[in-house]
Scaffold this motif. Sequence first.
Motif, mmCIF file in Angstrom:
data_model
loop_
_atom_site.group_PDB
_atom_site.id
_atom_site.type_symbol
_atom_site.label_atom_id
_atom_site.label_comp_id
_atom_site.label_asym_id
_atom_site.label_seq_id
_atom_site.Cartn_x
_atom_site.Cartn_y
_atom_site.Cartn_z
ATOM 1 N N THR A 1 35.181 42.924 44.661
ATOM 2 C CA THR A 1 36.381 42.655 43.867
ATOM 3 C C THR A 1 37.163 41.496 44.450
ATOM 4 O O THR A 1 37.655 40.636 43.715
ATOM 5 N N LYS B 1 35.973 38.995 46.197
ATOM 6 C CA LYS B 1 35.237 37.753 45.921
ATOM 7 C C LYS B 1 35.455 37.291 44.486
ATOM 8 O O LYS B 1 35.619 36.102 44.223
ATOM 9 N N LEU B 2 35.453 38.223 43.545
ATOM 10 C CA LEU B 2 35.656 37.855 42.147
ATOM 11 C C LEU B 2 37.069 37.338 41.906
ATOM 12 O O LEU B 2 37.280 36.416 41.120
ATOM 13 N N LYS B 3 38.057 37.910 42.572
ATOM 14 C CA LYS B 3 39.430 37.443 42.408
ATOM 15 C C LYS B 3 39.630 36.070 43.031
ATOM 16 O O LYS B 3 40.510 35.324 42.609
ATOM 17 N N ALA B 4 38.835 35.714 44.025
ATOM 18 C CA ALA B 4 38.975 34.423 44.702
ATOM 19 C C ALA B 4 38.400 33.273 43.890
ATOM 20 O O ALA B 4 38.690 32.117 44.168
ATOM 21 N N ILE B 5 37.606 33.552 42.869
ATOM 22 C CA ILE B 5 37.020 32.491 42.038
ATOM 23 C C ILE B 5 38.126 31.874 41.195
ATOM 24 O O ILE B 5 38.862 32.590 40.513
ATOM 25 N N PRO B 6 38.280 30.532 41.228
ATOM 26 C CA PRO B 6 39.358 29.911 40.453
ATOM 27 C C PRO B 6 39.109 30.030 38.957
ATOM 28 O O PRO B 6 37.983 29.970 38.476
ATOM 29 N N GLY B 7 40.204 30.178 38.207
ATOM 30 C CA GLY B 7 40.123 30.312 36.759
ATOM 31 C C GLY B 7 40.164 28.951 36.091
ATOM 32 O O GLY B 7 40.084 27.909 36.756
#
Length: 118
Positions: free
Chosen positions: A74, A76-82
């Motif tokens: 979770t 790692k997924l939140k750290a991906i820029p939008g």
Amino acid sequence: MPRYATIITADDGAEIVSAIGACEGADPPRRTGRVEQVAPGVRIGMVRGGPVEAVAGFGFPRRGLDASLVRAATAKLKAIPGPAVDGEPPRRAKPRKKPARKPRKARTAKATPRNAQG
């Protein structure tokens, strides 16, 4: 009759029962891995300290992911820029156009031989 299990160590350090046998002799059978006496009810595939269907210190591992693995995934997924602009999907590069086909070379007509009878 005592039961003996062959215990192997997995890559993650878990001790897994890989074989079980009953032996009448004084010495346990020799196999690859560590051999130790186990209680009735211990089955192949059980892990030392496993929480599911536990028998005499052995049990099956939980199905699914560990809570710490879920938290790590979770994060790692939140750290991906939008996307750069709010509400606008990210822009994609335009696909390159294929080059036009080269025209075929004109074929020369075959000359008919002089002695040809037609």
